[in-house]
Design a protein around this motif. Sequence first.
Motif, PDB file in Angstrom:
ATOM      1  N   PHE A  92       0.889  -1.158   0.000  1.00 32.90           N
ATOM      2  CA  PHE A  92       0.000   0.000   0.000  1.00 32.90           C
ATOM      3  C   PHE A  92       0.930   1.211   0.000  1.00 32.90           C
ATOM      4  O   PHE A  92       1.349   1.697   1.053  1.00 32.90           O
ATOM      5  CB  PHE A  92      -0.924  -0.025   1.217  1.00 32.90           C
ATOM      6  N   ARG A  94       1.229   4.499  -0.587  1.00 35.76           N
ATOM      7  CA  ARG A  94       1.208   5.814   0.044  1.00 35.76           C
ATOM      8  C   ARG A  94       0.786   5.737   1.508  1.00 35.76           C
ATOM      9  O   ARG A  94       0.414   6.733   2.104  1.00 35.76           O
ATOM     10  CB  ARG A  94       0.307   6.753  -0.759  1.00 35.76           C
ATOM     11  N   MET A  95       0.846   4.532   2.066  1.00 33.95           N
ATOM     12  CA  MET A  95       0.580   4.385   3.493  1.00 33.95           C
ATOM     13  C   MET A  95       1.903   4.076   4.193  1.00 33.95           C
ATOM     14  O   MET A  95       2.859   3.644   3.565  1.00 33.95           O
ATOM     15  CB  MET A  95      -0.447   3.270   3.720  1.00 33.95           C
TER      16      MET A  95
ATOM     17  N   MET B 149      -8.896   0.483   5.825  1.00 31.14           N
ATOM     18  CA  MET B 149      -9.310  -0.476   4.793  1.00 31.14           C
ATOM     19  C   MET B 149      -9.641   0.249   3.481  1.00 31.14           C
ATOM     20  O   MET B 149      -9.274  -0.214   2.402  1.00 31.14           O
ATOM     21  CB  MET B 149     -10.499  -1.309   5.276  1.00 31.14           C
ATOM     22  N   MET B 151      -8.347   3.038   2.382  1.00 29.45           N
ATOM     23  CA  MET B 151      -7.097   3.468   1.741  1.00 29.45           C
ATOM     24  C   MET B 151      -6.348   2.296   1.127  1.00 29.45           C
ATOM     25  O   MET B 151      -5.774   2.418   0.054  1.00 29.45           O
ATOM     26  CB  MET B 151      -6.193   4.161   2.766  1.00 29.45           C
ATOM     27  N   SER B 152      -6.362   1.154   1.820  1.00 34.60           N
ATOM     28  CA  SER B 152      -5.624   0.015   1.275  1.00 34.60           C
ATOM     29  C   SER B 152      -6.256  -0.427  -0.045  1.00 34.60           C
ATOM     30  O   SER B 152      -5.545  -0.823  -0.975  1.00 34.60           O
ATOM     31  CB  SER B 152      -5.578  -1.133   2.284  1.00 34.60           C
ATOM     32  N   GLU B 155      -5.044   1.936  -2.670  1.00 36.29           N
ATOM     33  CA  GLU B 155      -3.652   1.727  -3.028  1.00 36.29           C
ATOM     34  C   GLU B 155      -3.457   0.489  -3.895  1.00 36.29           C
ATOM     35  O   GLU B 155      -2.664   0.512  -4.818  1.00 36.29           O
ATOM     36  CB  GLU B 155      -2.793   1.610  -1.765  1.00 36.29           C
TER      37      GLU B 155
END
Lengths: 262, 279
Positions: A92, A94-95, B149, B151-152, B155
């Motif tokens: 992921f 940009r995390m 969740m 955001m994942s 991504e």
Amino acid sequence: MSDALLEVRDLTRTFGGIRAVDGLSFDAARDGITGLIGPNGAGKTTVFNLITAVYKPTSGSIRLGGHDLAGKRPDEVVRSGVSRTFQNIRLFNRMTCLQNVMTPILARASCGPVSSLFGTPSARREESEARERAFAIMKNIGIEDSAHRIASTLPYGIQRKLEIARAIACSPSLLLLDEPAAGMNDAETRELGETIVRVRNDFDVTILLIEHHISLIMDICAHIVVMERGALLASGSPDEIREDPLVVEAYLGRRRSGGSAR
Amino acid sequence: MDYYLNIVLLAFINMIAVLGVAVFTGFTGLFSLGHAAFIGIGAYTSGALTYHWNVPFILAILAGMAAAGLSSLVIGVPTLRAKLRSDYFAIAILGFGEALRVCFENLSITNGARGLSLDELSGPVWVSGALVICVFLTRNLLKSRFGTMFMSIREDPVAAEMAGINLFRTRLLSLVVSAMLCGVSGALLAHRLAFIQPVMFTLTQSTQLLASVIAGGMGSVSGPIIISFVFTSLPEALRWLDMWRLPAYGLLLVVIMIYRPQGLMGYREITDLFRRKAQ
Ligand SMILES: Nc1ncnc2c1ncn2[C@@H]1O[C@H](COP(=O)(O)OP(=O)(O)OP(=O)(O)O)[C@@H](O)[C@H]1O
Ligand SMILES: [Mg+2]
């Protein structure tokens, strides 16, 4: 109960005319590290995609701890105890490193949208438990110093380890590693090998490992499965595989004579 | 004074809708050129309730919110099942928006194309109160496990699924939340303008919402909110430019995209900036 955690039987998957996996059967022993090797295009990654339900098998069965995985969605397969890394790293991006590792833990947490909306104590407790567990995993893998860095900015080697950490955060009983040492030099590969063995011991997981670094496979796998053109070519202990004329001919030999396979 | 107050209130109302699109597009990574439809549903549901049955305003707002949330299920359930193809949803919602406008134009309860004249109930207290509550709750949700969740999935949906996330359910939740925010915005808008017409809820408005989120920064709450304030008040501030108003507005968008392609705030919040300085 047999001592095989994963049982693959007569597994076949075709893409158009290509038989990417062709009548493959093998076991992965509980709590062991099983190597899965074969030349480029042999179908190794496809086997991972079949186990994790990214693809449906054309025929054949996959059983985990005696339960058939047929018909499950990928996230259900993950919940029943399988997790994986990808041949081409998929983080992921940009995390942060921490958020990457927390994601599978939070995905399993139980509090619903309404208590999240109001930030109830139970929601916050789950969050801090997830954070603690993520830190414990990162520490074990040796990437806790990068916890607050954005994943895409991490060096390649750390990204590979982060992917393993995120996979462990799924609490798997079976961990699938797809070329974790790709692009690493000998010293880095050896260190990664130690990490993989430690992960197996500390997290009680069964590991199925795809690798082109034959020395790594020979060092840490108790059992090796060799594929060629989708089918099983040979299987056995590292010593048996090293001596097997078919394997030497089809795979090891070709590598030794200049690696023309790639 | 009233003139400026009106602009500020309209900007606040717009912010609530932008917040909804920020959840769906900015955090979950799905595009929509149809969220104006949810604003329309919120507006007409609440408007019909206060107009025909004198329902208390608070109940009308909640009904608008619920109606928008429920209607989002109608498009979301069949289209969000397609795992890696979020374009099904994008197309379906475009059609949904158009179909809805035709319905608004032909129903008697909406008074057709002539529109509904309503009471001006959305005063400063209602509007700012609603904005504060919406921002507070949305921020909580985005900071919770659901935000992570979302955001994942934005991504990498494949990796998110391999982290044990049910893509369909999580995306659907994001859609419903965003539609509900748009519904609240619509209910407030209807009773601010005191008049609603089917032509108000069109592609142009959806595009503006999306532009606010992209220019404000995907993955930020504060960025889109700031930009949406600028976008709503700018046309008024630039009144002296007369016919050059819209080109100026377009130019601003282009300038932002050239100099800050990640949007005003990128993936950060404005509060992060202060925190950094304090350290
Ligand atoms: N989605 C797909 N569509 C069509 N063909 C595919 C697909 N996935 C894999 N294949 C084909 O299946 C065969 C096996 O591919 P696979 O990626 O499993 O090999 P591999 O053993 O992992 O190779 P490598 O060592 O290069 O990673 C190849 O011929 C590949 O082109
Ligand atoms: Mg492969």
